[in-house]
Structure formats: C-alpha cells, structure tokens
Scaffold this motif. Structure first.
Motif, PDB file in Angstrom:
ATOM      1  N   SER A  38     -15.264 -26.268  14.081  1.00 27.92           N
ATOM      2  CA  SER A  38     -15.092 -26.271  12.633  1.00 27.92           C
ATOM      3  C   SER A  38     -15.724 -27.509  12.004  1.00 27.92           C
ATOM      4  O   SER A  38     -16.445 -27.409  11.003  1.00 27.92           O
ATOM      5  CB  SER A  38     -13.607 -26.202  12.286  1.00 27.92           C
ATOM      6  N   ARG A  43     -17.289 -24.356   9.107  1.00 28.03           N
ATOM      7  CA  ARG A  43     -16.545 -23.091   9.027  1.00 28.03           C
ATOM      8  C   ARG A  43     -15.058 -23.364   9.185  1.00 28.03           C
ATOM      9  O   ARG A  43     -14.650 -24.284   9.899  1.00 28.03           O
ATOM     10  CB  ARG A  43     -16.983 -22.125  10.135  1.00 28.03           C
ATOM     11  N   ASN A  46     -10.096 -19.982  10.450  1.00 27.31           N
ATOM     12  CA  ASN A  46      -9.941 -18.550  10.218  1.00 27.31           C
ATOM     13  C   ASN A  46     -11.276 -17.819  10.380  1.00 27.31           C
ATOM     14  O   ASN A  46     -11.343 -16.768  11.024  1.00 27.31           O
ATOM     15  CB  ASN A  46      -9.363 -18.311   8.820  1.00 27.31           C
ATOM     16  N   GLU A  47     -12.333 -18.361   9.785  1.00 27.41           N
ATOM     17  CA  GLU A  47     -13.661 -17.750   9.928  1.00 27.41           C
ATOM     18  C   GLU A  47     -14.090 -17.713  11.390  1.00 27.41           C
ATOM     19  O   GLU A  47     -14.613 -16.702  11.869  1.00 27.41           O
ATOM     20  CB  GLU A  47     -14.706 -18.542   9.147  1.00 27.41           C
ATOM     21  N   THR A  51     -14.837 -14.436  13.691  1.00 26.72           N
ATOM     22  CA  THR A  51     -16.154 -14.264  14.292  1.00 26.72           C
ATOM     23  C   THR A  51     -16.049 -14.107  15.810  1.00 26.72           C
ATOM     24  O   THR A  51     -16.687 -13.228  16.414  1.00 26.72           O
ATOM     25  CB  THR A  51     -17.056 -15.470  13.958  1.00 26.72           C
TER      26      THR A  51
END
Length: 65
Positions: A38, A43, A46-47, A51
């Motif tokens: 992250s 990002r 959660n993203e 993914t």
C-alpha cells in the motif's frame, strides 16, 4: 425565470452497488505485507485485497489427492 433545482436521489441500500462488506481474520504478517504494498503503490488495503482476490479466483487450481 425559475431557479435551477438540485436533484438529490436516494442513496441505494448497502450491497446494491455490487459490493458487500464483511469481516475476516488475517495473520499479522499478511497485514504487514499489505501495508508495505500500500505504501509503495498508493493503493488502499481494500483495493489490494480486492485485486489479489480477483487474481486468485481467476488462477486457482483445486489439487486432487
């Protein structure tokens, strides 16, 4: 001359946007890796989780015993 109107539509109930919210338990090591990715990519966790789950679901194999 009439004043323009701002039309505000009702917010759809949770779950009707194609997403669901639920809780899971994750090992500390995995959280640390997600935090590292992250911070390097910008990002959200959660993203990243979404993914990674999408990738796993498209690429998994069920092992036969």
């Amino acid at each position: 001359m009439t004043e323009p109107k701002l039309k505000i539509t009702p917010k759809p109930p949770k779950g009707e946007d194609g997403h669901k919210t639920f809780s899971i338990r994750i090992k500390d090591e995995i959280i640390e890796e997600l935090e590292d990715i992250s911070s390097k990519t910008g990002r959200t966790r959660n993203e990243l989780i979404g993914t990674l789950l999408e990738f796993a679901l498209k690429n998994y194999v069920i092992a036969e015993e």
